[in-house]
Design a protein around this motif. Structure first.
Motif, PDB file in Angstrom:
ATOM      1  N   LEU A 164     -88.663  33.318   7.052  1.00  0.00           N
ATOM      2  CA  LEU A 164     -88.765  34.678   7.586  1.00  0.00           C
ATOM      3  C   LEU A 164     -87.525  35.092   8.374  1.00  0.00           C
ATOM      4  CD1 LEU A 164     -92.464  34.580   8.841  1.00  0.00           C
ATOM      5  CD2 LEU A 164     -91.579  35.587   6.724  1.00  0.00           C
ATOM      6  N   ARG A 165     -86.672  34.164   8.707  1.00  0.00           N
ATOM      7  CA  ARG A 165     -85.509  34.457   9.538  1.00  0.00           C
ATOM      8  C   ARG A 165     -84.295  34.871   8.697  1.00  0.00           C
ATOM      9  NH1 ARG A 165     -88.602  30.804  12.191  1.00  0.00           N
ATOM     10  NH2 ARG A 165     -88.596  30.815  14.439  1.00  0.00           N
ATOM     11  N   GLU A 166     -83.489  35.768   9.270  1.00  0.00           N
ATOM     12  CA  GLU A 166     -82.232  36.156   8.636  1.00  0.00           C
ATOM     13  C   GLU A 166     -81.205  35.065   8.896  1.00  0.00           C
ATOM     14  OE1 GLU A 166     -80.548  40.169   8.600  1.00  0.00           O
ATOM     15  OE2 GLU A 166     -82.096  40.588  10.091  1.00  0.00           O
ATOM     16  N   VAL A 167     -80.297  34.860   7.950  1.00  0.00           N
ATOM     17  CA  VAL A 167     -79.243  33.870   8.107  1.00  0.00           C
ATOM     18  C   VAL A 167     -77.924  34.622   8.291  1.00  0.00           C
ATOM     19  CG1 VAL A 167     -78.087  31.896   7.082  1.00  0.00           C
ATOM     20  CG2 VAL A 167     -80.525  32.243   6.666  1.00  0.00           C
ATOM     21  N   ILE A 168     -77.246  34.354   9.427  1.00  0.00           N
ATOM     22  CA  ILE A 168     -76.008  35.040   9.790  1.00  0.00           C
ATOM     23  C   ILE A 168     -74.890  34.010   9.927  1.00  0.00           C
ATOM     24  CG2 ILE A 168     -74.882  36.528  11.504  1.00  0.00           C
ATOM     25  CD1 ILE A 168     -77.305  37.907  10.341  1.00  0.00           C
ATOM     26  N   ASN A 169     -73.730  34.320   9.335  1.00  0.00           N
ATOM     27  CA  ASN A 169     -72.549  33.480   9.465  1.00  0.00           C
ATOM     28  C   ASN A 169     -71.801  33.903  10.724  1.00  0.00           C
ATOM     29  OD1 ASN A 169     -70.335  31.839   9.129  1.00  0.00           O
ATOM     30  ND2 ASN A 169     -69.735  32.691   7.161  1.00  0.00           N
ATOM     31  N   VAL A 170     -71.648  32.979  11.703  1.00  0.00           N
ATOM     32  CA  VAL A 170     -70.993  33.320  12.962  1.00  0.00           C
ATOM     33  C   VAL A 170     -69.481  33.488  12.805  1.00  0.00           C
ATOM     34  CG1 VAL A 170     -72.780  32.270  14.391  1.00  0.00           C
ATOM     35  CG2 VAL A 170     -70.806  30.911  13.709  1.00  0.00           C
ATOM     36  N   VAL A 171     -68.910  33.011  11.712  1.00  0.00           N
ATOM     37  CA  VAL A 171     -67.468  33.134  11.485  1.00  0.00           C
ATOM     38  C   VAL A 171     -67.075  34.593  11.259  1.00  0.00           C
ATOM     39  CG1 VAL A 171     -65.573  32.512   9.932  1.00  0.00           C
ATOM     40  CG2 VAL A 171     -67.246  30.790  10.604  1.00  0.00           C
ATOM     41  N   ASP A 172     -67.864  35.307  10.431  1.00  0.00           N
ATOM     42  CA  ASP A 172     -67.518  36.701  10.129  1.00  0.00           C
ATOM     43  C   ASP A 172     -68.645  37.689  10.441  1.00  0.00           C
ATOM     44  OD1 ASP A 172     -69.283  36.111   8.094  1.00  0.00           O
ATOM     45  OD2 ASP A 172     -67.812  36.314   6.483  1.00  0.00           O
TER      46      ASP A 172
END
Length: 85
Positions: free
Chosen positions: A9-17
């Motif tokens: 259920l969670r969104e996956v976010i790339n902290v690099v960009d």
């Protein structure tokens, strides 16, 4: 303790960009050790873009996961690994 269904259920976010990588499609589990090896994601756009061509899955090794929050999973990927099925 988290359930697999809670992770999906969670969104996956790339902290690099700061980019959203897409929803979790599958989880690669090492059944002998009882650990998660990787998350497999549908790239942003999902099914709609699959009609126009082959869209590969994004594979995120467990070592690249920084934080699992209430709403998001933060990952650190310099280069995205694709799973060619």
């Amino acid at each position: 303790m988290l359930k697999v269904s809670d992770l999906r259920l969670r969104e996956v976010i790339n902290v690099v960009d700061g980019r959203r990588l897409g929803p979790i499609k599958d989880i690669d589990i090492d059944v002998e050790n009882g650990t998660i090896r990787a998350l497999v994601l549908n790239p942003e756009g999902g099914r709609m873009f699959r009609m126009f061509g082959r869209q590969e899955d994004i594979v995120i090794p467990w070592e690249n996961i920084n934080k699992i929050g209430i709403d998001v999973i933060l990952v650190e990927l310099e280069q995205i690994a694709y799973n060619y099925e």
